[in-house]
Design a protein around this motif. Structure first.
Motif, mmCIF file in Angstrom:
data_model
loop_
_atom_site.group_PDB
_atom_site.id
_atom_site.type_symbol
_atom_site.label_atom_id
_atom_site.label_comp_id
_atom_site.label_asym_id
_atom_site.label_seq_id
_atom_site.Cartn_x
_atom_site.Cartn_y
_atom_site.Cartn_z
ATOM 1 N N LEU A 137 0.740 -1.057 -0.013
ATOM 2 C CA LEU A 137 -0.206 -0.077 0.125
ATOM 3 C C LEU A 137 0.718 0.852 0.286
ATOM 4 C CD1 LEU A 137 -2.613 -0.960 2.953
ATOM 5 C CD2 LEU A 137 -3.155 -0.741 0.080
ATOM 6 N N TYR A 138 2.053 1.441 1.134
ATOM 7 C CA TYR A 138 2.452 2.422 1.265
ATOM 8 C C TYR A 138 3.461 2.496 -0.573
ATOM 9 C CZ TYR A 138 6.265 5.470 2.329
ATOM 10 O OH TYR A 138 7.283 6.192 2.789
ATOM 11 N N SER A 139 3.279 1.422 -0.811
ATOM 12 C CA SER A 139 4.452 1.590 -3.029
ATOM 13 C C SER A 139 3.386 2.309 -3.544
ATOM 14 C CB SER A 139 4.524 -0.158 -3.428
ATOM 15 O OG SER A 139 6.595 -0.423 -2.323
ATOM 16 N N ILE A 140 1.889 1.432 -3.819
ATOM 17 C CA ILE A 140 1.417 2.102 -4.162
ATOM 18 C C ILE A 140 1.108 3.742 -3.810
ATOM 19 C CG2 ILE A 140 -1.342 1.648 -5.383
ATOM 20 C CD1 ILE A 140 -1.559 -1.138 -4.485
ATOM 21 N N TYR A 141 1.196 3.945 -2.889
ATOM 22 C CA TYR A 141 0.318 5.304 -2.608
ATOM 23 C C TYR A 141 1.436 6.294 -2.756
ATOM 24 C CZ TYR A 141 -1.228 9.553 -0.630
ATOM 25 O OH TYR A 141 -1.208 10.944 0.121
ATOM 26 N N LYS A 142 3.084 6.238 -2.744
ATOM 27 C CA LYS A 142 3.970 6.173 -3.366
ATOM 28 C C LYS A 142 4.131 6.939 -5.423
ATOM 29 C CE LYS A 142 7.932 5.987 -1.758
ATOM 30 N NZ LYS A 142 9.812 5.979 -1.641
ATOM 31 N N THR A 143 3.823 6.336 -5.854
ATOM 32 C CA THR A 143 3.829 5.831 -6.841
ATOM 33 C C THR A 143 2.163 7.051 -7.667
ATOM 34 O OG1 THR A 143 3.254 3.471 -7.420
ATOM 35 C CG2 THR A 143 5.227 4.232 -7.064
ATOM 36 N N GLU A 216 -4.930 -1.378 -19.156
ATOM 37 C CA GLU A 216 -5.794 -0.587 -18.750
ATOM 38 C C GLU A 216 -5.639 -0.107 -17.434
ATOM 39 O OE1 GLU A 216 -9.990 -2.191 -18.448
ATOM 40 O OE2 GLU A 216 -9.103 -3.308 -16.409
ATOM 41 N N SER A 217 -3.814 -0.595 -16.796
ATOM 42 C CA SER A 217 -4.029 -1.366 -15.269
ATOM 43 C C SER A 217 -3.192 0.687 -14.645
ATOM 44 C CB SER A 217 -2.803 -2.211 -15.263
ATOM 45 O OG SER A 217 -3.740 -3.739 -15.333
ATOM 46 N N ASP A 218 -3.573 0.378 -14.260
ATOM 47 C CA ASP A 218 -2.610 1.228 -12.989
ATOM 48 C C ASP A 218 -1.264 0.901 -12.004
ATOM 49 O OD1 ASP A 218 -4.055 3.773 -13.512
ATOM 50 O OD2 ASP A 218 -5.623 2.554 -12.217
ATOM 51 N N ILE A 219 -1.725 -0.468 -11.732
ATOM 52 C CA ILE A 219 -0.774 -1.365 -11.643
ATOM 53 C C ILE A 219 -0.854 -3.038 -11.175
ATOM 54 C CG2 ILE A 219 -0.519 -2.683 -8.406
ATOM 55 C CD1 ILE A 219 0.594 0.604 -8.568
ATOM 56 N N ASN A 256 1.473 6.009 -15.180
ATOM 57 C CA ASN A 256 1.519 5.659 -14.578
ATOM 58 C C ASN A 256 2.146 4.415 -13.747
ATOM 59 O OD1 ASN A 256 -1.239 5.305 -15.173
ATOM 60 N ND2 ASN A 256 -1.346 5.176 -13.092
ATOM 61 N N LEU A 257 1.291 3.641 -14.630
ATOM 62 C CA LEU A 257 1.633 1.682 -14.711
ATOM 63 C C LEU A 257 2.763 1.288 -13.714
ATOM 64 C CD1 LEU A 257 0.421 -0.775 -14.731
ATOM 65 C CD2 LEU A 257 2.110 -1.224 -16.202
ATOM 66 N N LYS A 278 9.018 1.729 -14.428
ATOM 67 C CA LYS A 278 7.641 1.071 -14.197
ATOM 68 C C LYS A 278 8.143 -0.314 -13.564
ATOM 69 C CE LYS A 278 4.542 3.489 -17.941
ATOM 70 N NZ LYS A 278 4.180 3.307 -19.243
ATOM 71 N N ALA A 279 8.975 -0.766 -13.599
ATOM 72 C CA ALA A 279 9.078 -1.244 -12.612
ATOM 73 C C ALA A 279 9.857 -0.832 -10.965
ATOM 74 C CB ALA A 279 10.768 -2.741 -13.405
#
Ligand code: CP
Length: 305
Positions: A137-143, A216-219, A256-257, A278-279
């Protein structure tokens, strides 16, 4: 949180998750704080680990505490027949918090029911991995700059992968849309699809890892096929290499992926992806330190300024 232990991600409310993310941010700014002076943490790893154990131990060290524990249960008295109950009761005599990984689903919950010190679940079988979810979650929020309204595509072993189970349950607070990409043997278990249905979460299942879904993905959350959970190794051999991400597959993906993976990877992400901006999987593992510092302080009731 239930009895100050962190056993399942569902032990945390949305507010508690957001507080932990804010605490992780503070630790990223300043990871070395002597908040655990005089405290001892026990890391009991009945299953192998690289990142989870070492990042928890680093977290304790950077906070000025001490670590005891084991990374190989065969060297402990559990190999002589000591029960988990007795092991936990014993170790609680020596440590202020117990961080444990076990192959049995529910092991951490069971330990938390009689342990006089907090239990942090570092992974129990195919069930839950809540500290991984906090760093995810922290990684998703940061990116992404938000956790809300994201399209999260989970790929690979959705049956045995505890990280996807925990992440799915945490993301429900944030109105996600999920794509579940897996072969029929490794599909997302029904209980998690029922959870999505009950909470009005949109999901789409496919056996096809198409560029349309990637685009279509963000993550994009890649996972390893969990060989250690298979009872039939022939089945593992048949499904282990079905989903592989290559750099060329990302050509038309969203700006933003970000590609996440709890690691270790085997063959599911080609090395040519590593140099793609994106990695994000190695930074994701680094974020584990900050998330785990936050979790340890939370279960010990230590305020972080
Ligand atoms: N992500 C994760 O749990 O890695 P380890 O098995 O190396 O701890």
């Amino acid at each position: 949180m239930n009895n100050v232990s962190l056993v399942s991600i569902s032990d945390l409310s949305k507010e508690e998750i957001l507080e932990l993310l804010e605490t992780a941010r503070k630790f990223e700014e300043n990871p070395n704080q002597r908040l655990l002076e005089g405290k001892v943490a026990a890391t009991l790893f009945f299953e192998p680990s690289t990142r989870t154990r070492l990042s928890f131990e680093t977290a304790v060290n950077r906070l000025g505490g001490r670590v005891i524990g084991f990374s190989d249960a065969s060297t402990t008295s559990s190999s002589k027949g000591e029960t988990m109950h007795d092991t936990i009761r014993m170790v609680a005599n020596y440590a202020d918090v117990i961080i444990m990984r076990h192959h049995l689903e529910g092991a951490a919950r069971y330990a938390s029911e009689f342990s006089p010190v907090p239990i942090i679940n570092a992974g129990d079988g195919a069930n839950q991995h809540p500290s991984q979810t906090m760093l995810d979650l922290y990684s998703i929020y940061k990116t992404q700059g938000t956790l809300e309204n994201l399209t999260v595509t989970m790929v690979g072993d959705l049956k045995y992968g505890r990280t996807v189970h925990s992440l799915l349950m945490a993301m429900y607070h944030f109105k996600p849309k999920f794509n579940f990409i897996a072969c029929k043997e490794l599909q997302m278990p029904n209980e998690y699809k029922v959870f999505c249905d009950e909470h009005g979460i949109e999901y789409h299942e496919s056996t096809d890892f198409s560029e349309e879904i990637i685009n279509e993905s963000d993550i994009l959350y890649m996972t390893r096929v969990q060989r250690e959970r298979f009872t039939d190794l022939m089945e593992y051999e048949r499904v282990k290499d079905l989903y592989n991400l290559h750099n060329a597959m990302l050509d038309n993906s969203k700006e933003n992926l970000r590609i996440l993976h709890p690691l270790p990877r085997v063959n599911e992400i080609a090395y040519d992806v590593d140099s793609n901006p994106k990695a994000y999987y190695f930074q994701q593992a680094q974020n584990g330190l900050y998330a785990r510092e936050a979790i340890i302080c939370k279960v010990l009731g230590i305020e972080v300024k």
